[in-house]
Motif scaffolding. Structure first.
Motif, PDB file in Angstrom:
ATOM      1  N   SER A 140      54.725  87.649  43.937  1.00 15.84           N
ATOM      2  CA  SER A 140      55.795  86.482  43.748  1.00 15.84           C
ATOM      3  C   SER A 140      56.120  86.407  42.177  1.00 15.84           C
ATOM      4  CB  SER A 140      55.103  85.186  44.139  1.00 15.84           C
ATOM      5  OG  SER A 140      54.102  84.669  43.265  1.00 15.84           O
ATOM      6  N   ILE A 141      55.409  87.054  41.411  1.00 17.66           N
ATOM      7  CA  ILE A 141      55.654  86.777  39.894  1.00 17.66           C
ATOM      8  C   ILE A 141      57.138  87.740  39.575  1.00 17.66           C
ATOM      9  CG2 ILE A 141      54.769  87.374  37.439  1.00 17.66           C
ATOM     10  CD1 ILE A 141      53.622  85.051  38.911  1.00 17.66           C
ATOM     11  N   ALA A 142      56.934  89.020  40.280  1.00 19.84           N
ATOM     12  CA  ALA A 142      58.234  89.859  40.081  1.00 19.84           C
ATOM     13  C   ALA A 142      59.390  89.277  40.568  1.00 19.84           C
ATOM     14  CB  ALA A 142      57.908  91.031  40.614  1.00 19.84           C
ATOM     15  N   LYS A 143      59.134  88.497  41.773  1.00 26.11           N
ATOM     16  CA  LYS A 143      60.361  88.104  42.368  1.00 26.11           C
ATOM     17  C   LYS A 143      60.889  86.993  41.945  1.00 26.11           C
ATOM     18  CE  LYS A 143      59.454  87.394  46.817  1.00 26.11           C
ATOM     19  NZ  LYS A 143      58.941  87.170  48.024  1.00 26.11           N
ATOM     20  N   ASN A 144      59.766  86.058  41.118  1.00 21.22           N
ATOM     21  CA  ASN A 144      60.348  84.764  40.475  1.00 21.22           C
ATOM     22  C   ASN A 144      61.207  85.291  39.242  1.00 21.22           C
ATOM     23  OD1 ASN A 144      58.741  83.334  42.000  1.00 21.22           O
ATOM     24  ND2 ASN A 144      57.071  83.112  40.911  1.00 21.22           N
ATOM     25  N   LEU A 145      60.774  86.430  38.704  1.00 20.95           N
ATOM     26  CA  LEU A 145      61.395  86.840  37.265  1.00 20.95           C
ATOM     27  C   LEU A 145      62.920  87.342  37.754  1.00 20.95           C
ATOM     28  CD1 LEU A 145      61.241  87.865  34.349  1.00 20.95           C
ATOM     29  CD2 LEU A 145      60.384  89.879  34.970  1.00 20.95           C
ATOM     30  N   LYS A 146      62.942  88.054  38.880  1.00 17.00           N
ATOM     31  CA  LYS A 146      64.341  88.495  39.229  1.00 17.00           C
ATOM     32  C   LYS A 146      65.184  87.515  39.628  1.00 17.00           C
ATOM     33  CE  LYS A 146      67.051  92.019  40.508  1.00 17.00           C
ATOM     34  NZ  LYS A 146      68.164  91.135  41.140  1.00 17.00           N
ATOM     35  N   ASN A 147      64.633  86.537  40.248  1.00 15.33           N
ATOM     36  CA  ASN A 147      65.419  85.458  41.017  1.00 15.33           C
ATOM     37  C   ASN A 147      65.506  84.295  40.005  1.00 15.33           C
ATOM     38  OD1 ASN A 147      65.297  87.007  43.125  1.00 15.33           O
ATOM     39  ND2 ASN A 147      63.819  85.624  44.184  1.00 15.33           N
TER      40      ASN A 147
END
Lengths: 340, 340
Positions: free
Chosen positions: A52-59
DNA sequence: TGGAATTTAAAAAAACAACTTTAAATGAAT
DNA sequence: ATTCATTTAAAGTTGTTTTTTTAAATTCCA
């Protein structure tokens, strides 16, 4: 401690590209059934979860709410918190908690620490010290930085944001009026929270109720004292004097301390003294006699605050007009009140 | 809502590379003083804060603890939480809160949701349902995935992880023994928590104390009932029978309900009935008579749990042996107990 | 003083994990 | 052989940190 499954790791496993795995897992029609199935099965087996960290960064969003509470040991805030948490879970948000401990510095520090991408928005009850100092710049800065804030219970007048409050004035007015209707002639007013916005509003409601009933406001029946020790001394004096036939207590300490001191003095509740207080419902029922209280619907306050914040986060409306929602209170009549 | 300052944005501003900005801000000796100063000044002006999400992704850690609590409205858990929060703040960790609501499914769901990079480790008090079902697979899975867990209060025997518990057996033994020393001959045991590990241990401590004092265990004085309504009926019967001269209550509800029913019946506390209970200290003092309790040092439990977890997170020791820390309780003697 | 060696400064690139978009490649069918 | 459909590969995005390169400047010695 085996390595966590990532798109990369799975791609390596099958000798395919990362995007193939990504598409397979999102069930894209671009990928053949056979490939999709084998990748999906492997992912399930390895218990793959997107980081989710990676997703959060992207989003550029975290689906996380920061909740700033002055004191989690206060059951009112704990209940509000439970309401926030419930809605947050429903809407797929996490809740990060910060405790300000009623301190201006800690409030500022905690909020600043979280306002770096960690959270999407704040739900705040202002610390006592902040409210005394009327120091609201940090709220403005945070809102200007693009992070929305919803305030509850203790709110700042000058700040343009969503707010959820209790009708403190009205509920105090109603409680006082109820005591008058029960036949009380001398209603004492006790408060250790007159430094808070809510405390002041309740005090005003009390005075208005007396005025409307053509009753005089007797300064000798009013104890406003923030320091607990001093408050207790004054309260003891007042109770020993037996000058009143009812008490309206604006906070948990003054409510319960009144009961305790009165019972110790052999004063019969409610026969000789009616009491209405602001206090936790569960424990008020456990007292003997059980305490009549103003119920503030704390979980609803939290739920509403969370709804407002999440709505704001999900709407792209640049010209959203902040609103103030008032949650109605209810007078819970228990054993500490009856017709005199 | 101006754009947030990022390394990229600052780099663009000065026509330098991102890495130059990064190094300048971290005061690296690789960068010339002149460049460092101008970049640092600009960053300060723009109130630049490193995006923690990006940092987390890079560092593969979030400095965030997930705290799973069965019920935040229980003051014990609220107090433990405050202890956790205090240490977490000191050590630079954030706290994400999940409420299991005593439900196995929700516990599993919440922990699963957080175990995707969002948190570095868990602090957990096991849900009642989970403990009844003895269903601990999700804990094992999480630990195997590399996320450490610290359990407190309600712990799972089969799981190899750090634990912080109260000496429930000893504290119940001591409380019972204290009642015996005060002259009680018939000590009732009340519990609505016999489905929990802590409840069972306390019950055992009670029995051991009686046995050691050569007193018989009278089944007629024992009420173990998880359903509140049923419990209250049985308790009412017991109190009306007046068969006992002391009560040891293993939870907040049974403690307070005993006081309330006894007072209603005109039974004098402590003259005719001694009471010791497990209950919140603040409210126990507010009761009349104030209730003698077993104080569990909840904030210390939380603090210790947080320390254990953070220590584990910061140590690279592959062969770390999990430990179980026992926090001592204290018997707080108040007005509900005295020599008979 | 010219050329090589060394120091210094800064830029480029890789990595973190996920996701998206575009481009390319493979295979079959016409 | 060309076209079309289906797959897959590659590259770029997020913001930070770290490592590697490159370029420039300085020093050193012949």
């Amino acid at each position: 401690m085996k390595a966590k499954a990532t798109l990369k790791q799975i791609a390596l496993e099958f000798g395919v590209s990362i995007s193939t795995v990504s598409k397979a897992l999102s069930d894209s029609p671009e990928i053949s059934e056979a490939t999709k199935i084998k990748i999906q099965e492997y992912a399930a087996l390895k218990n793959y979860k997107p980081n989710s960290i990676a997703k959060n960064l992207k989003n550029q969003r975290t689906n996380t709410i920061g909740v700033i509470i002055p004191n989690i040991l206060n059951p009112f805030f704990a209940k509000v918190f439970s309401g926030i948490e419930k809605i947050a879970l429903e809407k797929g948000y996490n809740v990060i908690t910060g405790i300000s401990n009623e301190s201006f510095n800690k409030e500022q520090q905690v909020m600043d620490m979280l306002n770096n991408g960690t959270i999407d928005g704040f739900i705040v009850a202002i610390a006592e010290e902040t409210q005394s100092l009327k120091e609201y710049k940090h709220f403005k800065d945070i809102i200007n930085s693009g992070t929305p804030i919803v305030m509850f219970d203790r709110v700042a007048d000058g700040i343009n944001c969503d707010k959820v409050v209790v009708d403190d004035f009205d509920s105090a007015y109603d409680a006082t009026t109820h005591l008058i209707k029960l036949g009380s002639k001398k209603i004492a007013l006790l408060s250790t929270v007159n430094n808070l916005s809510v405390g002041k509003l309740r005090f005003e409601g009390y005075k208005k109720a007396l005025t409307d009933a053509k009753m005089s406001i007797d300064e000798g029946l009013i104890v406003l004292e923030t320091a607990i020790e001093d408050f207790d001394v004054k309260l003891q004096t007042l109770i020993s004097s037996k000058k009143m036939d009812a008490v309206f207590a604006l906070d948990e300490h003054s409510s319960t301390m009144t009961m305790r001191m009165a019972l110790k003095q052999g004063i019969k509740i409610p026969q000789e003294l009616n009491i209405i207080g602001f206090a936790d419902g569960v424990w008020s029922r456990r007292l003997t006699p059980s305490l009549s209280t103003v119920s503030q619907h704390a979980p609803e306050i939290g739920a509403k605050a969370a709804e407002l914040l999440i709505h704001k986060l999900n709407s792209k409306d640049e010209f959203y007009q902040p609103q103030t929602v008032v949650i109605k209170t209810e007078l819970r009549k228990r054993e500490s009140t009856r017709r005199l």
